[in-house]
Write an enzyme that holds these catalytic residues in place. Structure first.
Site, PDB file in Angstrom:
ATOM      1  N   LYS A 198     -22.801  -0.475  29.067  1.00  0.00           N
ATOM      2  CA  LYS A 198     -22.977   0.517  30.120  1.00  0.00           C
ATOM      3  C   LYS A 198     -21.677   1.285  30.301  1.00  0.00           C
ATOM      4  O   LYS A 198     -20.706   0.754  30.829  1.00  0.00           O
ATOM      5  CB  LYS A 198     -23.323  -0.167  31.456  1.00  0.00           C
ATOM      6  N   GLU A 202     -11.047  -7.114  33.587  1.00  0.00           N
ATOM      7  CA  GLU A 202      -9.777  -6.381  33.611  1.00  0.00           C
ATOM      8  C   GLU A 202      -9.857  -5.429  34.784  1.00  0.00           C
ATOM      9  O   GLU A 202     -10.749  -4.581  34.835  1.00  0.00           O
ATOM     10  CB  GLU A 202      -9.561  -5.593  32.306  1.00  0.00           C
ATOM     11  N   CYS A 236      -4.645   1.814  34.183  1.00  0.00           N
ATOM     12  CA  CYS A 236      -4.391   0.588  34.956  1.00  0.00           C
ATOM     13  C   CYS A 236      -2.982   0.062  34.671  1.00  0.00           C
ATOM     14  O   CYS A 236      -2.445  -0.734  35.424  1.00  0.00           O
ATOM     15  CB  CYS A 236      -5.451  -0.466  34.707  1.00  0.00           C
ATOM     16  N   GLU A 281      -3.499   0.134  44.536  1.00  0.00           N
ATOM     17  CA  GLU A 281      -3.610   0.946  43.326  1.00  0.00           C
ATOM     18  C   GLU A 281      -4.193   2.307  43.689  1.00  0.00           C
ATOM     19  O   GLU A 281      -5.252   2.387  44.312  1.00  0.00           O
ATOM     20  CB  GLU A 281      -4.511   0.262  42.295  1.00  0.00           C
TER      21      GLU A 281
HETATM   22  P1  ADP Z   1     -14.125   2.914  39.442  1.00  0.00           P
HETATM   23  O1  ADP Z   1     -14.030   2.971  40.943  1.00  0.00           O
HETATM   24  O2  ADP Z   1     -12.842   3.078  38.756  1.00  0.00           O
HETATM   25  O3  ADP Z   1     -15.238   3.714  38.869  1.00  0.00           O
HETATM   26  P2  ADP Z   1     -15.774   0.565  39.350  1.00  0.00           P
HETATM   27  O4  ADP Z   1     -15.343  -0.854  39.385  1.00  0.00           O
HETATM   28  O5  ADP Z   1     -16.587   1.082  40.485  1.00  0.00           O
HETATM   29  O6  ADP Z   1     -14.454   1.386  39.141  1.00  0.00           O
HETATM   30  O7  ADP Z   1     -16.571   0.871  38.036  1.00  0.00           O
HETATM   31  C1  ADP Z   1     -16.335   0.273  36.789  1.00  0.00           C
HETATM   32  C2  ADP Z   1     -17.659   0.060  36.100  1.00  0.00           C
HETATM   33  O8  ADP Z   1     -18.440  -0.867  36.853  1.00  0.00           O
HETATM   34  C3  ADP Z   1     -18.513   1.342  36.003  1.00  0.00           C
HETATM   35  O9  ADP Z   1     -19.219   1.356  34.783  1.00  0.00           O
HETATM   36  C4  ADP Z   1     -19.458   1.175  37.163  1.00  0.00           C
HETATM   37  O10 ADP Z   1     -20.661   1.899  37.013  1.00  0.00           O
HETATM   38  C5  ADP Z   1     -19.707  -0.319  37.138  1.00  0.00           C
HETATM   39  N1  ADP Z   1     -20.214  -0.872  38.402  1.00  0.00           N
HETATM   40  C6  ADP Z   1     -20.051  -0.360  39.640  1.00  0.00           C
HETATM   41  N2  ADP Z   1     -20.677  -1.127  40.558  1.00  0.00           N
HETATM   42  C7  ADP Z   1     -21.230  -2.163  39.888  1.00  0.00           C
HETATM   43  C8  ADP Z   1     -22.006  -3.314  40.267  1.00  0.00           C
HETATM   44  N3  ADP Z   1     -22.330  -3.536  41.524  1.00  0.00           N
HETATM   45  N4  ADP Z   1     -22.402  -4.156  39.309  1.00  0.00           N
HETATM   46  C9  ADP Z   1     -22.049  -3.948  38.016  1.00  0.00           C
HETATM   47  N5  ADP Z   1     -21.349  -2.891  37.600  1.00  0.00           N
HETATM   48  C10 ADP Z   1     -20.937  -1.999  38.508  1.00  0.00           C
END
Ligand code: ADP
Length: 481
Positions: A173, A250, A284, A383
């Site tokens: 994804k 990470e 990061c 961050e």
């Molecule tokens: P950022 O704020 O930098 O986008 P996130 O941690 O929100 O960081 O996103 C990193 C990845 O995790 C993206 O692919 C996002 O779609 C996915 N993601 C966000 N929320 C969830 C969740 N509840 N479960 C699994 N994956 C998620």
């Protein structure tokens, strides 16, 4: 009309009921394409396909795996300009950075192609007569790969390549902001000779696609890169599921770059400018905390400010741009909020932090440098993930080290010094997964482990030969001959 793209499920390109526009952050009038937002049912199909392909792919030969990964690598490298352009157009890093990252992805696939031939095991004497012991590594099963937006091709590459080469099947994804690069990579992978279903890509929101992956019983492991909050959620879901999943996270960083009185000023300024502001500070491993001893402090700040004045912020695809736009409006808002907090808490904004107008509407922000920032300030603790760095003044090396380690994170840490004594002490005592001496905290090789400590990472390291710790499971076989 924008081109509409599809997900890649069970060896086929499949449409989705819903789509989202991919917008160029350098020019918000530029719609790159319409990308699918997969449903829970789409994800379930992808997982089922990966599960069905596992018995086939996990029994493939080392040569077959090598050939697939090498083919992917060759095509990425041959098309570096084109792929780099897609990347820079949708993520906003400069074209040079976009092409560089694409080359990195090609190198990663080449490295892991070779790993197919290098995966060894151990033969160990038994304590019992006539018994032989063999310790081998096997694939885990279906792995779910959840990716962030800041390295749209390198991070997918460093998760997909080891996943496949050790015989796992994949559902990936990508982040919603960067579907185009991931899809271009998937298109290359789709023609590389994998059995149908061994590799699947589903675009869509984390709350739907990500959740479906972390909650599936048929996904054996999740490799995640993203924010701390989401990482924690992923880990909790992974251990709550039955059977429990393997998980690798990470997450963030608040990486210190220490500059000592005896540093080579030119090197220190370059490390700070590059580490804090290149790739728009959206790494990061960015050096967001510059910890500087008194004797060099003012000279360092003056020289860094001069360097920042020379950096051109502009359209990512335009020649001459050093710093591209912030990735989107939400991230820009967050950067501006942190800049306001930095000022409100008494930090001195000595350069940048301003919205910039360019020929096209985009999320342009000048690199922001704060001084006189105590390590307790919000901008020194949280961050930001943008082009914002703070300078903290310290007395001496001992205080610098203490401040460097006074953080919840532990990804990368750097020191600029000409002293072997301090460099060696810092390498041993910095509480970080990666330590840099006279180098920026960001910018790593692809054949050695990547990862951090404390709140930055969880689970086995990524990249290099260490990646097998996550992407394989160990079997101990006893035989009475
Ligand atoms: P950022 O704020 O930098 O986008 P996130 O941690 O929100 O960081 O996103 C990193 C990845 O995790 C993206 O692919 C996002 O779609 C996915 N993601 C966000 N929320 C969830 C969740 N509840 N479960 C699994 N994956 C998620």
């Amino acid at each position: 009309m924008s081109e509409a793209f599809h997900n890649f499920i069970a060896g086929e390109w499949v449409g989705a009921d819903d789509a989202v526009a991919d917008i160029n952050p350098s020019d918000t009038n530029d719609v790159i394409g319409l990308y699918p937002r997969a449903s829970v049912a789409d994800v379930a199909r992808a997982i089922a396909a990966a599960k069905a392909a596992f018995p086939v792919w996990s029994r493939s030969t080392a040569q077959e795996r090598y050939d697939v990964l090498k083919k992917i690598s060759d095509e990425i490298l041959a098309r570096r300009e084109e792929l780099g352009r897609i990347l820079s157009r949708e993520e906003g890093k400069t074209l040079a950075e976009g092409i560089g990252e694409t080359v990195r992805a090609g190198q990663i696939f080449a490295f892991f192609a070779g790993e197919a031939l290098r995966l060894g095991g151990d033969t160990v004497p038994s304590v019992r007569p006539g018994v032989g012991i063999e310790v081998t590594r096997e694939a885990i099963g279906v792995v779910g790969l959840i990716c962030p937006w800041n390295f749209p091709v390198a991070i997918p590459a460093w998760k997909i390549a080891p996943a496949l080469v050790y015989g796992n099947t994949v559902v990936i994804k990508p982040a919603e902001l960067v579907p185009g690069t991931a899809l271009a990579l998937a298109e290359i992978i789709s023609r590389a000779g994998l059995p149908a279903g061994a590799f699947n890509l589903v675009n869509g929101p984390g709350s739907v696609v990500g959740e479906a992956l972390i909650n599936s019983r048929d996904v054996a492991a999740i490799s995640f890169t993203g924010s701390v909050g989401t990482g924690r959620r992923v880990a909790l879901a992974a251990v709550s599921s039955n059977p429990m999943k393997k998980v690798q996270l990470e997450m963030g960083g608040k990486n210190p770059l220490v500059v000592l009185d005896d540093a080579d000023l030119k090197i220190a300024v370059e490390c700070a400018a590059n580490g804090a502001f290149f790739s728009t500070g959206q790494r990061c491993t960015a050096s967001s905390r510059l910890i500087v001893t008194e004797g060099i402090h003012d000279r360092f700040v003056d020289a860094l400010t001069e360097r920042l004045k020379s950096l051109v912020v502009g359209d990512a695809l335009k020649p001459g741009t050093h710093i591209g736009p912030v990735v989107d409006g939400k991230q820009l808002e967050q950067d501006l909020k942190y800049i306001a907090t930095g000022k409100a808490e008494g930090g001195k904004l000595v350069f940048g932090g301003e919205l910039l107008n360019r020929e096209t509407p985009g999320f342009y922000l000048s690199p922001a440098l704060f001084t006189e920032v105590p390590n307790s300030a919000t901008i020194a603790r949280e961050e930001i993930f943008g082009p914002v760095a703070s300078v903290t003044r310290v007395r001496d090396y001992d205080e610098a080290l203490a401040v460097a380690n006074d953080t919840e994170f532990g990804l990368s840490a750097g020191i600029c010094t000409t002293s072997l004594k301090y460099a060696t002490h810092f390498r041993r005592n910095a509480e970080a997964g990666m330590v840099m001496v006279n180098l920026a905290t960001a910018g790593v090789d692809y054949h050695v482990p990547f990862g951090g400590r404390k709140g930055s990472s969880y689970g086995p390291r990524e990249q290099g030969a260490y990646a097998k710790e996550f992407y394989t499971t160990v079997k101990t076989a006893y035989t009475l001959a």
